[in-house]
Scaffold this motif. Structure first.
Motif, PDB file in Angstrom:
ATOM      1  N   LEU A  71       0.853  -1.186   0.000  1.00  0.00           N
ATOM      2  CA  LEU A  71       0.000   0.000   0.000  1.00  0.00           C
ATOM      3  C   LEU A  71       0.891   1.239   0.000  1.00  0.00           C
ATOM      4  CD1 LEU A  71      -3.100   0.144  -0.106  1.00  0.00           C
ATOM      5  CD2 LEU A  71      -3.043   0.919   2.254  1.00  0.00           C
ATOM      6  N   HIS A  72       0.635   2.107  -0.968  1.00  0.00           N
ATOM      7  CA  HIS A  72       1.443   3.323  -1.131  1.00  0.00           C
ATOM      8  C   HIS A  72       0.656   4.541  -0.653  1.00  0.00           C
ATOM      9  CE1 HIS A  72       3.796   6.506  -2.820  1.00  0.00           C
ATOM     10  NE2 HIS A  72       2.915   6.794  -3.751  1.00  0.00           N
ATOM     11  N   TRP A  73       1.341   5.443   0.046  1.00  0.00           N
ATOM     12  CA  TRP A  73       0.727   6.668   0.590  1.00  0.00           C
ATOM     13  C   TRP A  73       1.032   7.781  -0.393  1.00  0.00           C
ATOM     14  CZ3 TRP A  73      -2.272   4.814   4.145  1.00  0.00           C
ATOM     15  CH2 TRP A  73      -1.944   3.544   4.612  1.00  0.00           C
ATOM     16  N   HIS A  74       0.170   7.899  -1.366  1.00  0.00           N
ATOM     17  CA  HIS A  74       0.443   8.736  -2.529  1.00  0.00           C
ATOM     18  C   HIS A  74       0.510  10.216  -2.152  1.00  0.00           C
ATOM     19  CE1 HIS A  74      -0.126   9.753  -6.923  1.00  0.00           C
ATOM     20  NE2 HIS A  74      -0.467  10.890  -6.331  1.00  0.00           N
ATOM     21  N   GLY A  75       1.676  10.805  -2.368  1.00  0.00           N
ATOM     22  CA  GLY A  75       1.866  12.226  -2.098  1.00  0.00           C
ATOM     23  C   GLY A  75       2.464  12.529  -0.735  1.00  0.00           C
ATOM     24  N   TYR A 126      -4.344   6.821  -0.723  1.00  0.00           N
ATOM     25  CA  TYR A 126      -3.544   5.603  -0.627  1.00  0.00           C
ATOM     26  C   TYR A 126      -4.030   4.671  -1.719  1.00  0.00           C
ATOM     27  CZ  TYR A 126      -7.647   3.866   1.966  1.00  0.00           C
ATOM     28  OH  TYR A 126      -8.926   3.521   2.334  1.00  0.00           O
ATOM     29  N   HIS A 127      -3.136   3.833  -2.218  1.00  0.00           N
ATOM     30  CA  HIS A 127      -3.562   2.838  -3.199  1.00  0.00           C
ATOM     31  C   HIS A 127      -2.553   1.709  -3.225  1.00  0.00           C
ATOM     32  CE1 HIS A 127      -0.590   4.155  -6.238  1.00  0.00           C
ATOM     33  NE2 HIS A 127      -0.950   5.404  -5.998  1.00  0.00           N
ATOM     34  N   THR A 128      -3.000   0.550  -3.684  1.00  0.00           N
ATOM     35  CA  THR A 128      -2.069  -0.563  -3.818  1.00  0.00           C
ATOM     36  C   THR A 128      -1.083  -0.220  -4.930  1.00  0.00           C
ATOM     37  OG1 THR A 128      -3.582  -1.633  -5.364  1.00  0.00           O
ATOM     38  CG2 THR A 128      -3.718  -2.315  -3.047  1.00  0.00           C
ATOM     39  N   HIS A 129       0.083  -0.864  -4.903  1.00  0.00           N
ATOM     40  CA  HIS A 129       1.098  -0.529  -5.904  1.00  0.00           C
ATOM     41  C   HIS A 129       1.555  -1.776  -6.649  1.00  0.00           C
ATOM     42  CE1 HIS A 129       4.029   2.124  -7.759  1.00  0.00           C
ATOM     43  NE2 HIS A 129       3.566   3.132  -7.036  1.00  0.00           N
ATOM     44  N   VAL A 130       0.644  -2.714  -6.813  1.00  0.00           N
ATOM     45  CA  VAL A 130       0.975  -3.938  -7.544  1.00  0.00           C
ATOM     46  C   VAL A 130      -0.045  -4.113  -8.657  1.00  0.00           C
ATOM     47  CG1 VAL A 130       1.186  -6.453  -7.395  1.00  0.00           C
ATOM     48  CG2 VAL A 130       2.068  -5.022  -5.543  1.00  0.00           C
ATOM     49  N   TRP A 154       3.395  12.623 -14.643  1.00  0.00           N
ATOM     50  CA  TRP A 154       4.538  11.996 -13.965  1.00  0.00           C
ATOM     51  C   TRP A 154       4.423  12.230 -12.462  1.00  0.00           C
ATOM     52  CZ3 TRP A 154       8.605   8.875 -15.378  1.00  0.00           C
ATOM     53  CH2 TRP A 154       8.761   8.627 -16.750  1.00  0.00           C
ATOM     54  N   HIS A 155       4.615  11.157 -11.721  1.00  0.00           N
ATOM     55  CA  HIS A 155       4.469  11.200 -10.259  1.00  0.00           C
ATOM     56  C   HIS A 155       5.778  10.836  -9.597  1.00  0.00           C
ATOM     57  CE1 HIS A 155       3.011  10.550  -6.228  1.00  0.00           C
ATOM     58  NE2 HIS A 155       3.192   9.245  -6.291  1.00  0.00           N
ATOM     59  N   ILE A 156       6.127  11.586  -8.555  1.00  0.00           N
ATOM     60  CA  ILE A 156       7.339  11.267  -7.806  1.00  0.00           C
ATOM     61  C   ILE A 156       6.956  10.863  -6.390  1.00  0.00           C
ATOM     62  CG2 ILE A 156       7.709  13.703  -7.146  1.00  0.00           C
ATOM     63  CD1 ILE A 156      10.707  13.160  -7.242  1.00  0.00           C
ATOM     64  N   HIS A 157       7.595   9.832  -5.897  1.00  0.00           N
ATOM     65  CA  HIS A 157       7.400   9.409  -4.509  1.00  0.00           C
ATOM     66  C   HIS A 157       8.406  10.143  -3.620  1.00  0.00           C
ATOM     67  CE1 HIS A 157       5.339   5.249  -5.250  1.00  0.00           C
ATOM     68  NE2 HIS A 157       5.088   6.057  -6.265  1.00  0.00           N
ATOM     69  N   GLY A 158       8.135  10.161  -2.316  1.00  0.00           N
ATOM     70  CA  GLY A 158       9.126  10.640  -1.350  1.00  0.00           C
ATOM     71  C   GLY A 158       8.941  12.063  -0.892  1.00  0.00           C
ATOM     72  N   LEU A 184       9.620   7.034  -9.579  1.00  0.00           N
ATOM     73  CA  LEU A 184       9.295   8.180 -10.415  1.00  0.00           C
ATOM     74  C   LEU A 184       8.638   7.525 -11.625  1.00  0.00           C
ATOM     75  CD1 LEU A 184      10.109  11.226 -10.603  1.00  0.00           C
ATOM     76  CD2 LEU A 184      12.156  10.496 -11.776  1.00  0.00           C
ATOM     77  N   HIS A 185       7.347   7.760 -11.823  1.00  0.00           N
ATOM     78  CA  HIS A 185       6.699   7.028 -12.921  1.00  0.00           C
ATOM     79  C   HIS A 185       5.483   7.763 -13.451  1.00  0.00           C
ATOM     80  CE1 HIS A 185       3.301   5.441 -10.422  1.00  0.00           C
ATOM     81  NE2 HIS A 185       4.182   5.503  -9.443  1.00  0.00           N
ATOM     82  N   CYS A 186       5.097   7.392 -14.659  1.00  0.00           N
ATOM     83  CA  CYS A 186       3.849   7.915 -15.202  1.00  0.00           C
ATOM     84  C   CYS A 186       2.720   7.267 -14.411  1.00  0.00           C
ATOM     85  CB  CYS A 186       3.712   7.598 -16.688  1.00  0.00           C
ATOM     86  SG  CYS A 186       2.117   8.152 -17.331  1.00  0.00           S
ATOM     87  N   HIS A 187       1.764   8.078 -13.961  1.00  0.00           N
ATOM     88  CA  HIS A 187       0.699   7.543 -13.105  1.00  0.00           C
ATOM     89  C   HIS A 187      -0.441   6.915 -13.896  1.00  0.00           C
ATOM     90  CE1 HIS A 187      -1.630   7.177  -9.347  1.00  0.00           C
ATOM     91  NE2 HIS A 187      -0.434   7.246  -8.796  1.00  0.00           N
ATOM     92  N   ILE A 188      -0.355   6.965 -15.230  1.00  0.00           N
ATOM     93  CA  ILE A 188      -1.318   6.222 -16.045  1.00  0.00           C
ATOM     94  C   ILE A 188      -0.919   4.753 -15.900  1.00  0.00           C
ATOM     95  CG2 ILE A 188      -1.998   5.735 -18.431  1.00  0.00           C
ATOM     96  CD1 ILE A 188      -1.770   8.738 -18.989  1.00  0.00           C
TER      97      ILE A 188
HETATM   98 CU1  C2O Z   1       0.119   6.866  -6.832  1.00  0.00          CU
HETATM   99 CU2  C2O Z   1       3.684   5.189  -7.515  1.00  0.00          CU
HETATM  100  O1  C2O Z   1       1.910   6.024  -7.208  1.00  0.00           O
END
Ligand code: C2O
Ligand code: CU
Length: 565
Positions: free
Chosen positions: A60-64, A106-110, A441-445, A518-522
């Motif tokens: 589970l990723h905490w987006h943003g 939040y969303h799954t990342h798989v 494009w979305h960046i984590h962290g 670092l990835h395209c969120h599509i």
């Molecule tokens: Cu909402 Cu790696 O993403």
């Protein structure tokens, strides 16, 4: 805390957002999962996530959410953690930095489980918010596909590749209108256009979350011609009047909506209004809606009907075709002291290109998105980057990476030294198929500054000229990389493959040690390889929390038996 603040259970379930049943991944039984709320600046949030699925890994990723001091809680397989194997749980614990109040998810990342496995995450202000409002509402936008998660992803990776197509419905808070052919009553209780209730004469903060897997949506409100933007991706901005909003996958906005008085409603003769949703940057449009309903007994409830087919929404409220570059050009940070690191601090520029390519004989072509010559999804390490680093087994050759335009070819990542300031330039490169599209494009962290964007080739001169047009850069974690006005998509054959059609620049201070994607969120693009990993200040990783190493460093044997994505 001695018990988790929240418990989330990820499980398979049948959903029927628009009356059509689909096996989906849900969180605590629903899509979206529960809205989680926490306050900025507090000790920390602890969420225990159970994988109740039978045969799929998850994270589970905490987006943003910025992960200062807790890169191990970012929630990405192959990058920050071992996947959570079926029957296991993982404890996510992280702090919410002061100043992070805002709208997240939040969303799954798989894989394609993200089609439905998401939820809102609201970081509340420690003091009164900087803007006054009476109440708030959350509007989570999603895509609903009839194909299973597995089929969506298998098709994209097949040779020849099978496109996912546009979603069969756009959902709002998990709801969508759908035709039902059986017993009308049962159908009515189960599927309808989402209704958001408000009181007359109030000010609402509407939080909009782009949780779509694919769709890039425009949104506008019937008979409510304008609203005021106040937040972009978790940062307050100076109010900006707008008549419509564009929301890409991964982006969030808050706007203030002043609701009408009873007299105004009486004059209009209705209490329910359509909120249009229309997709952009695809060959076909997807349509959806939610309904703004005034909760009053003084007037008959006329207007938009949650159980009626959608009107020709594109005619109800005409939405412009051009890309609304105003979010980048005109919106400024509320905190006037907030400024990007100075030019003199920038040590280097890293180019992140995104190109769609085909391979193999034309009758069995694979199609993929490549970044710096490789497809991320085929280069994921067997042991996640961050685990390798905590094991002491990750060596980074900065000199080799810098000599190779920033890319370390051994680890397929972008290493950045602790404290370094870099400009990351996203290039929108024309594809093999001669098409162009816009990428979020979305960046984590952490949230970098959006310095400038442009159309056409990138150059130092173009960058300088574009910056001169921007009042004050805002921070965001998901940024559009355009390829021109929307009309250029798909019809343009004059831009040859390999030519840059648009670019956007992030300026990042590497003060958040960890391994971050670092990835395209599509999601289809990400599945097809459009991403990479930033290794930030890996020499200065924070220690693992006491007692966490056992859970974190080791993995349940089953987690290797099930593929990570
Ligand atoms: Cu909402 Cu790696 O993403
Ligand atoms: Cu993309």
């Amino acid at each position: 805390a001695w018990a988790p603040d929240h418990i989330l259970r990820i499980a398979n379930a049948t959903l029927a957002a628009d009356c059509t049943e689909r096996q989906s991944v849900t969180i605590n039984g629903t899509s979206p999962g529960p809205t989680l709320r926490a306050r900025e600046g507090e000790d920390s949030v602890w969420v225990r996530v159970f994988n109740d699925m039978e045969a799929e890994n998850t994270t589970l990723h905490w987006h943003g959410i910025s992960q200062y001091g807790s890169p191990f809680a970012d929630g990405t397989p192959a990058t920050s953690q071992w996947p959570i194997a079926p029957g296991n749980y993982f404890d996510y614990e992280f702090k919410l930095a002061a100043g992070s109040a805002g709208t997240y998810m939040y969303h799954t990342h798989v894989g394609f489980s993200v089609v439905t496995a998401y939820g809102a995450f609201i970081v509340e202000d420690s003091d009164a918010p900087p803007y006054d409002y009476d109440d708030e509402r959350v509007v989570v936008l999603g895509d609903f596909y009839y194909k299973s998660d597995y089929n969506l992803s298998a098709g994209l990776l097949a040779a020849p590749f099978k496109w996912t197509n546009d979603p069969q419905a756009l959902t709002v808070n998990g709801n969508a209108y759908g035709e039902c052919d059986s017993e009308v009553k049962a159908c009515q209780s189960g599927c309808h256009t989402e209704v958001v209730s408000v009181e007359p004469d109030r000010t609402y903060r509407i939080r909009v979350i782009g949780a779509t897997a694919l769709s890039f949506l425009y949104m506008a409100l019937e008979d409510h011609p304008s609203f005021e933007l106040i937040e972009v991706d978790g940062d307050y901005v100076n109010t900006h009047k707008a008549s419509f909003l564009e929301v890409a996958s991964g982006q969030r906005y808050s706007f203030l909506l002043r609701t009408k008085s009873l007299d105004e409603l009486r004059a209009l003769g209705k209490t329910r209004f359509w909120a249009n949703l229309e997709s952009r940057w695809r060959t076909t449009r997807s349509y959806g809606a939610w309904i703004l309903e005034y909760n009053t007994t003084e007037l008959p409830g006329d207007g938009a009907d949650p159980y009626s087919t959608l009107p020709h929404l594109n005619k109800t409220i005409p939405l412009p075709d051009e890309a609304p570059f105003w979010v980048m050009n005109e919106v400024t940070p509320l905190d006037a002291t907030q400024a990007p690191p100075d030019d003199s601090e920038v040590s280097r520029t890293i180019f992140v290109d995104g190109t769609q390519l085909n391979s193999g004989p034309s009758d069995a072509q694979k199609t993929f998105w490549q970044t710096h010559g490789y497809m991320y999804s085929e280069e994921m390490p067997a042991t996640p980057y961050l685990i390798q680093a905590y094991q002491g087994g990750l060596t980074i050759d900065y000199d080799a990476a810098i000599a190779n335009e920033g890319y370390d070819n051994t680890t397929h990542s972008l290493p950045v030294r602790a404290g370094e300031v870099v400009d990351i330039v996203f290039l929108n490169v024309a594809s093999a198929s001669g098409t162009l599209e816009a990428h979020p494009w979305h960046i984590h962290g952490k949230h970098p500054y959006v310095m400038a964007y442009g159309l056409g080739e990138f150059s130092e001169e173009a960058y300088a000229a574009a910056r001169a047009n921007m009042t004050a850069p805002i921070k965001r974690d998901t940024v559009m990389v355009y390829a021109g006005p929307e009309g250029m998509a798909y019809s343009n054959t004059t831009i040859p493959q390999g030519q840059v059609a648009g670019w956007t620049v992030f300026r990042l201070r590497a003060d958040v040690p960890g391994a971050f994607m670092l990835h395209c969120h599509i999601q289809p693009h990400f599945t097809m390889g459009m991403g990479t990993v930033l290794l930030i200040g890996m020499e200065e990783l924070p220690p693992l929390p006491e007692g966490f190493a056992d859970q974190y460093m080791t993995y349940n044997a089953t987690s290797q038996d099930v593929p990570a994505s």
